[in-house]
Scaffold this motif. Sequence first.
Motif, mmCIF file in Angstrom:
data_model
loop_
_atom_site.group_PDB
_atom_site.id
_atom_site.type_symbol
_atom_site.label_atom_id
_atom_site.label_comp_id
_atom_site.label_asym_id
_atom_site.label_seq_id
_atom_site.Cartn_x
_atom_site.Cartn_y
_atom_site.Cartn_z
ATOM 1 N N ASP A 180 3.607 -13.823 -2.221
ATOM 2 C CA ASP A 180 4.652 -12.941 -1.698
ATOM 3 C C ASP A 180 4.222 -12.405 -0.336
ATOM 4 O O ASP A 180 3.030 -12.363 -0.002
ATOM 5 N N TYR A 181 5.186 -11.982 0.471
ATOM 6 C CA TYR A 181 4.893 -11.344 1.747
ATOM 7 C C TYR A 181 4.713 -9.854 1.481
ATOM 8 O O TYR A 181 5.638 -9.180 1.012
ATOM 9 N N ILE A 182 3.537 -9.341 1.784
ATOM 10 C CA ILE A 182 3.235 -7.927 1.553
ATOM 11 C C ILE A 182 2.878 -7.306 2.892
ATOM 12 O O ILE A 182 2.044 -7.831 3.628
ATOM 13 N N TYR A 183 3.510 -6.170 3.201
ATOM 14 C CA TYR A 183 3.338 -5.572 4.526
ATOM 15 C C TYR A 183 3.605 -4.073 4.461
ATOM 16 O O TYR A 183 4.233 -3.571 3.514
ATOM 17 N N ILE A 184 3.105 -3.373 5.449
ATOM 18 C CA ILE A 184 3.352 -1.932 5.582
ATOM 19 C C ILE A 184 3.703 -1.660 7.034
ATOM 20 O O ILE A 184 3.029 -2.157 7.939
ATOM 21 N N TYR A 185 4.758 -0.893 7.257
ATOM 22 C CA TYR A 185 5.075 -0.452 8.616
ATOM 23 C C TYR A 185 5.365 1.041 8.602
ATOM 24 O O TYR A 185 5.772 1.604 7.589
ATOM 25 N N ASP A 186 5.074 1.694 9.737
ATOM 26 C CA ASP A 186 5.244 3.141 9.800
ATOM 27 C C ASP A 186 6.693 3.517 10.082
ATOM 28 O O ASP A 186 7.571 2.643 10.164
ATOM 29 N N ALA A 187 6.931 4.820 10.220
ATOM 30 C CA ALA A 187 8.309 5.303 10.396
ATOM 31 C C ALA A 187 8.896 4.881 11.733
ATOM 32 O O ALA A 187 10.114 4.985 11.935
ATOM 33 N N ALA A 188 8.054 4.387 12.635
ATOM 34 C CA ALA A 188 8.541 3.894 13.925
ATOM 35 C C ALA A 188 8.783 2.390 13.899
ATOM 36 O O ALA A 188 9.155 1.798 14.918
ATOM 37 N N GLY A 189 8.571 1.764 12.727
ATOM 38 C CA GLY A 189 8.780 0.331 12.625
ATOM 39 C C GLY A 189 7.634 -0.479 13.194
ATOM 40 O O GLY A 189 7.810 -1.620 13.608
ATOM 41 N N ARG A 190 6.432 0.096 13.179
ATOM 42 C CA ARG A 190 5.259 -0.595 13.718
ATOM 43 C C ARG A 190 4.383 -1.059 12.560
ATOM 44 O O ARG A 190 4.030 -0.258 11.685
ATOM 45 N N ARG A 251 11.086 -21.204 10.998
ATOM 46 C CA ARG A 251 12.138 -21.439 10.010
ATOM 47 C C ARG A 251 12.836 -20.146 9.638
ATOM 48 O O ARG A 251 12.344 -19.042 9.925
ATOM 49 N N SER A 252 13.963 -20.271 8.978
ATOM 50 C CA SER A 252 14.701 -19.138 8.424
ATOM 51 C C SER A 252 14.394 -19.054 6.946
ATOM 52 O O SER A 252 14.382 -20.079 6.239
ATOM 53 N N VAL A 253 14.131 -17.819 6.459
ATOM 54 C CA VAL A 253 13.759 -17.637 5.060
ATOM 55 C C VAL A 253 14.662 -16.579 4.434
ATOM 56 O O VAL A 253 14.845 -15.493 5.010
ATOM 57 N N TYR A 254 15.212 -16.920 3.256
ATOM 58 C CA TYR A 254 16.015 -15.942 2.519
ATOM 59 C C TYR A 254 15.059 -15.139 1.640
ATOM 60 O O TYR A 254 14.362 -15.691 0.774
ATOM 61 N N LEU A 255 15.004 -13.834 1.868
ATOM 62 C CA LEU A 255 14.028 -12.985 1.184
ATOM 63 C C LEU A 255 14.691 -11.971 0.268
ATOM 64 O O LEU A 255 15.698 -11.354 0.615
ATOM 65 N N ASP A 256 14.081 -11.829 -0.909
ATOM 66 C CA ASP A 256 14.413 -10.755 -1.847
ATOM 67 C C ASP A 256 13.309 -9.718 -1.697
ATOM 68 O O ASP A 256 12.144 -9.994 -1.982
ATOM 69 N N SER A 257 13.653 -8.518 -1.238
ATOM 70 C CA SER A 257 12.626 -7.541 -0.856
ATOM 71 C C SER A 257 12.809 -6.194 -1.533
ATOM 72 O O SER A 257 13.939 -5.725 -1.728
ATOM 73 N N TRP A 258 11.686 -5.598 -1.879
ATOM 74 C CA TRP A 258 11.646 -4.190 -2.285
ATOM 75 C C TRP A 258 10.919 -3.426 -1.191
ATOM 76 O O TRP A 258 9.821 -3.803 -0.780
ATOM 77 N N VAL A 272 6.389 2.520 5.021
ATOM 78 C CA VAL A 272 7.130 1.762 4.009
ATOM 79 C C VAL A 272 6.288 0.563 3.600
ATOM 80 O O VAL A 272 5.795 -0.192 4.449
ATOM 81 N N LEU A 273 6.100 0.410 2.288
ATOM 82 C CA LEU A 273 5.452 -0.773 1.739
ATOM 83 C C LEU A 273 6.521 -1.777 1.370
ATOM 84 O O LEU A 273 7.448 -1.466 0.618
ATOM 85 N N GLY A 274 6.406 -2.975 1.916
ATOM 86 C CA GLY A 274 7.388 -4.011 1.623
ATOM 87 C C GLY A 274 6.774 -5.159 0.855
ATOM 88 O O GLY A 274 5.658 -5.592 1.139
ATOM 89 N N ILE A 275 7.507 -5.633 -0.141
ATOM 90 C CA ILE A 275 7.095 -6.819 -0.925
ATOM 91 C C ILE A 275 8.307 -7.759 -0.939
ATOM 92 O O ILE A 275 9.356 -7.417 -1.505
ATOM 93 N N SER A 276 8.145 -8.896 -0.295
ATOM 94 C CA SER A 276 9.256 -9.831 -0.136
ATOM 95 C C SER A 276 8.905 -11.162 -0.768
ATOM 96 O O SER A 276 7.786 -11.649 -0.656
ATOM 97 N N ARG A 277 9.937 -11.769 -1.392
ATOM 98 C CA ARG A 277 9.723 -13.059 -2.061
ATOM 99 C C ARG A 277 10.824 -14.018 -1.655
ATOM 100 O O ARG A 277 11.985 -13.634 -1.569
#
Length: 277
Positions: A180-190, A251-258, A272-277
């Motif tokens: 899965d794609y796991i990522y964290i970004y701050d309130a500024a989108g960084r 490529r383009s990827v269709y993601l289901d994300s929380w 924000v912690l993001g988990i995308s599949r």
Amino acid sequence: SIRWVREFIQNVCDGAGRPAAVEGVILDITAHRVLEAHLEESEQRYRSLTESSRDYIYILDSRGIVQFVNAAGARIMQKKQEEIVGRSIGQLFGGAQLERMKRNVEKVCKTAEAILAEEEVAYAGNAQFMQTWLIPLKDQQGKVASVLGVSRDMTEHHQLEHKIRVSEERYRLIAEKAQDYIYIYDAAGRFQYMNHAMAAEFKKPVGELIGLTFEEVLPASSAQLRRENLRRVIAAGRPVHVESTVEFPARSVYLDSWLIPQKDKEGRVISVLGISR
């Protein structure tokens, strides 16, 4: 007004050695008595402060002889205060711990500067992690006459830090092995964190992506959608589920994300912690 005086009196004898008169000198010591009263009051406040403190407070002279130890310091050593005062640190400690204490006291006496020591020590057979300030106390000539030690038991804090480090390491191992794609970004989108699975979609090392904004790594349409999702999470203050197509370089990827908000102590969303599949 009432004044404090000190009187010196002596007999004055005649030629035959018989007391013939009395002479004396009276000194006004009011200012001195006022200073003594202030000193006594200050010492009483000092005693109350040190005896009620949970920190271990003590004073060593330049030879390592204990001049003072508060009640907390005596308790941790399982001794009475009078059993400690007047003894050398060599009579109270041993081994590597004694050598460290000697070096630290010598350093403070030599440099006349305070030092902070953090180390594991043993008191009455119990190992504890201590944070200790050693502070020089100077005499009227400006020379270091003794060393004030203030030690705080950081064992619980140290154990908690260790548990957090272990937990974070487990999280990193799981995140890096995940597909899965796991990522964290701050309130500024960084981006603050990104696992290798997601970084691979950008064809760049993780280190080159951290600190970049949505707009710096994604096409305008995908970046705008991410920005809108960020605003939704901040406004809701709770996890948000989204499904969308993201345009990566290859490529383009269709993601289901929380998207899961991470909050500070005041309850404000800071990342924000993001988990995308």
